[in-house]
Write a protein that holds these residues in place. Structure first.
Motif, short mmCIF file in Angstrom:
data_model
loop_
_atom_site.label_atom_id
_atom_site.label_comp_id
_atom_site.label_asym_id
_atom_site.label_seq_id
_atom_site.Cartn_x
_atom_site.Cartn_y
_atom_site.Cartn_z
N GLN A 27 0.87 -1.27 -0.11
CA GLN A 27 0.14 -0.03 -0.05
C GLN A 27 0.86 1.10 -0.08
O GLN A 27 1.65 1.47 0.97
N THR A 28 0.73 1.95 -1.11
CA THR A 28 1.47 3.28 -1.12
C THR A 28 1.07 4.29 0.02
O THR A 28 -0.13 4.54 0.12
N GLN A 29 2.02 4.93 0.62
CA GLN A 29 1.61 5.85 1.76
C GLN A 29 1.93 7.36 1.25
O GLN A 29 3.05 7.74 0.70
N LEU A 30 0.97 8.18 1.38
CA LEU A 30 1.08 9.66 0.88
C LEU A 30 1.11 10.66 2.15
O LEU A 30 0.28 10.23 3.00
N PHE A 31 1.91 11.60 2.31
CA PHE A 31 1.79 12.52 3.12
C PHE A 31 2.28 13.83 2.56
O PHE A 31 2.96 13.93 1.62
N ILE A 32 2.05 15.00 3.38
CA ILE A 32 2.41 16.28 2.93
C ILE A 32 3.05 16.97 3.99
O ILE A 32 3.26 16.67 4.90
N GLU A 33 3.89 18.33 3.50
CA GLU A 33 4.71 19.13 4.22
C GLU A 33 4.54 20.48 3.95
O GLU A 33 4.29 20.64 2.50
N THR A 34 4.65 21.37 4.74
CA THR A 34 4.57 22.97 4.22
C THR A 34 5.91 23.27 3.70
O THR A 34 6.90 22.67 4.05
N PRO A 35 6.18 24.27 3.09
CA PRO A 35 7.18 24.64 2.27
C PRO A 35 8.43 24.67 3.07
O PRO A 35 9.75 24.12 2.86
N TYR A 36 8.45 25.41 4.25
CA TYR A 36 9.72 25.58 5.03
C TYR A 36 10.32 24.44 5.89
O TYR A 36 11.32 24.40 6.28
N ARG A 37 9.36 23.21 5.67
CA ARG A 37 9.81 22.01 6.44
C ARG A 37 10.11 20.87 5.39
O ARG A 37 10.21 19.68 5.56
N ASN A 38 10.11 21.34 4.12
CA ASN A 38 10.29 20.26 2.98
C ASN A 38 11.60 19.85 3.15
O ASN A 38 11.77 18.65 2.83
N GLN A 39 12.55 20.66 3.24
CA GLN A 39 13.96 19.79 3.33
C GLN A 39 14.36 19.14 4.35
O GLN A 39 14.88 18.09 4.38
N ALA A 40 13.82 19.71 5.58
CA ALA A 40 13.82 18.84 6.93
C ALA A 40 13.15 17.36 6.60
O ALA A 40 13.76 16.43 7.08
N MET A 41 12.17 17.16 5.92
CA MET A 41 11.45 16.00 5.74
C MET A 41 12.31 15.20 4.80
O MET A 41 12.30 13.91 5.05
N LEU A 42 12.71 15.71 3.70
CA LEU A 42 13.46 14.99 3.00
C LEU A 42 14.72 14.35 3.59
O LEU A 42 15.01 13.14 3.32
N GLN A 43 15.60 15.39 4.28
CA GLN A 43 16.53 14.54 4.89
C GLN A 43 16.37 13.56 6.01
O GLN A 43 16.94 12.64 6.30
N SER A 44 15.20 13.73 6.69
CA SER A 44 14.81 12.65 7.56
C SER A 44 14.30 11.40 6.73
O SER A 44 14.68 10.34 7.35
N LEU A 45 13.65 11.34 5.53
CA LEU A 45 13.37 10.41 4.86
C LEU A 45 14.67 9.64 4.31
O LEU A 45 14.89 8.45 4.42
N LEU A 46 15.69 10.28 3.97
CA LEU A 46 17.07 9.90 3.43
C LEU A 46 17.64 9.10 4.46
O LEU A 46 18.44 8.14 4.16
N GLN A 47 17.65 9.49 5.74
CA GLN A 47 18.46 9.02 6.63
C GLN A 47 17.48 7.77 7.52
O GLN A 47 18.18 6.76 7.74
N THR A 48 16.28 7.68 7.29
CA THR A 48 15.57 6.81 7.77
C THR A 48 15.05 5.40 7.06
O THR A 48 15.02 4.38 7.32
N LEU A 49 14.61 5.58 5.83
CA LEU A 49 14.22 4.66 4.74
C LEU A 49 15.33 4.00 4.38
O LEU A 49 16.58 4.07 4.19
N GLN A 50 14.80 2.58 4.04
CA GLN A 50 15.91 1.51 3.52
C GLN A 50 16.20 1.97 2.13
O GLN A 50 15.52 2.68 1.20
N HIS A 51 17.39 1.62 1.64
CA HIS A 51 18.07 1.77 0.08
C HIS A 51 17.00 1.80 -0.88
O HIS A 51 16.95 2.50 -1.74
N ASN A 52 16.32 0.46 -0.84
CA ASN A 52 15.37 -0.10 -2.14
C ASN A 52 14.05 0.79 -1.93
O ASN A 52 13.51 0.55 -2.91
N THR A 53 13.68 1.30 -0.79
CA THR A 53 12.34 1.64 -0.80
C THR A 53 12.42 2.96 -1.90
O THR A 53 13.04 3.87 -2.07
#
Length: 256
Positions: A188-214
């Motif tokens: 099941q694909t998961q979707l979520f949103i973020e406000t502009p000033y937190r976009n970069q922090a969200m991306l960095q958190s995803l890159l640090q947390t998710l598995q390589h093949n996700t």
């Protein structure tokens, strides 16, 4: 016999994803003429923000004449607590906002961008309309969640929108792991949103947390000239120079 009044229709009017205020974009590139003509015929509105609603109506008038001057329109804003806490819990009684429809007038519901009541306030108004026997008619226009999902290359047959993730870095990472586990286990694909000033922090958190093949897809400004949509594995994302736009809200999509 007492005279009866047939209730008017509540139209759900989508707004362009530039928040209705960028005169440099062509409304008809993302909104069909029929939607704009219906919006132009309405003088009673429930809106998220009256200022941006007026700016949007002014742009509509340049394409198809409004039924009356903007000054003569009735624009009622949703209460501030609805914006902050959301109105999907059923705690806000919106029936009082729909009196014009009960008096027989067509009404419009509009948010600042996209489709009202989808990742935006308005569900309480729609629910109240159904309870009052008022016809609800959604109009055609951009919905960023579905646009991002369709362009992601991820599973569009089973997906879930989970709103905003926690702001606290530790809590956010925990939530990301939960969503990833669900996506990888169930497909099941998961979707979520973020406000502009937190976009970069969200991306960095995803890159640090998710598995390589996700797989991760990020879309922003879709249907606009500055639209961005990138989809890749986390391993691939780590090789990129971040193209993430910090001036517009983003939709994040994860899956396998």
């Amino acid at each position: 016999m007492e005279a009866t009044t047939t209730p008017g229709t509540l139209y759900l009017v989508p707004a362009p994803l530039d928040f209705g205020c960028d005169d440099s974009t062509d409304l008809q590139a993302s909104l069909p003429l029929g939607t704009l003509q219906t919006a132009a015929s309405l003088r009673h509105w429930v809106c998220e923000n009256a200022k941006s609603a007026r700016a949007y109506l002014k742009r509509i008038h340049e394409i198809t004449p409004l039924c009356c001057s903007i000054q003569d329109m009735q624009l009622v804003e949703l209460p501030r607590e609805v914006h902050k806490k959301g109105d999907h819990h059923g705690n806000f009684d919106a029936r009082g906002l729909l009196q014009p429809a009960l008096d027989g007038y067509a009404m419009g519901l509009i948010s600042e961008a996209g489709m009202p009541a989808v990742a935006d306030p308005g569900s309480s108004v729609v629910r109240a309309a159904h309870d009052l026997g008022i016809r609800v008619a959604p109009l055609v226009g951009p919905v960023s969640l579905l646009l991002a999902l369709a362009a992601s290359g991820l599973n569009g047959q089973s997906f879930a929108f989970v709103g905003y993730l926690p702001q606290d870095p530790s809590e956010r990472a925990t939530r990301i792991r939960e969503l990833e586990a669900l996506a990888l286990r169930s497909g099941q694909t998961q979707l979520f949103i973020e406000t502009p000033y937190r976009n970069q922090a969200m991306l960095q958190s995803l890159l640090q947390t998710l598995q390589h093949n996700t797989r991760l897809a990020i879309g922003s400004g879709l249907t606009l000239p500055r639209a961005q949509l990138v989809s890749d594995s986390i391993k691939g994302w780590k090789k990129k120079t971040s193209p993430l736009n910090n001036s517009t809200p983003a939709v994040f999509v994860i899956g396998r």
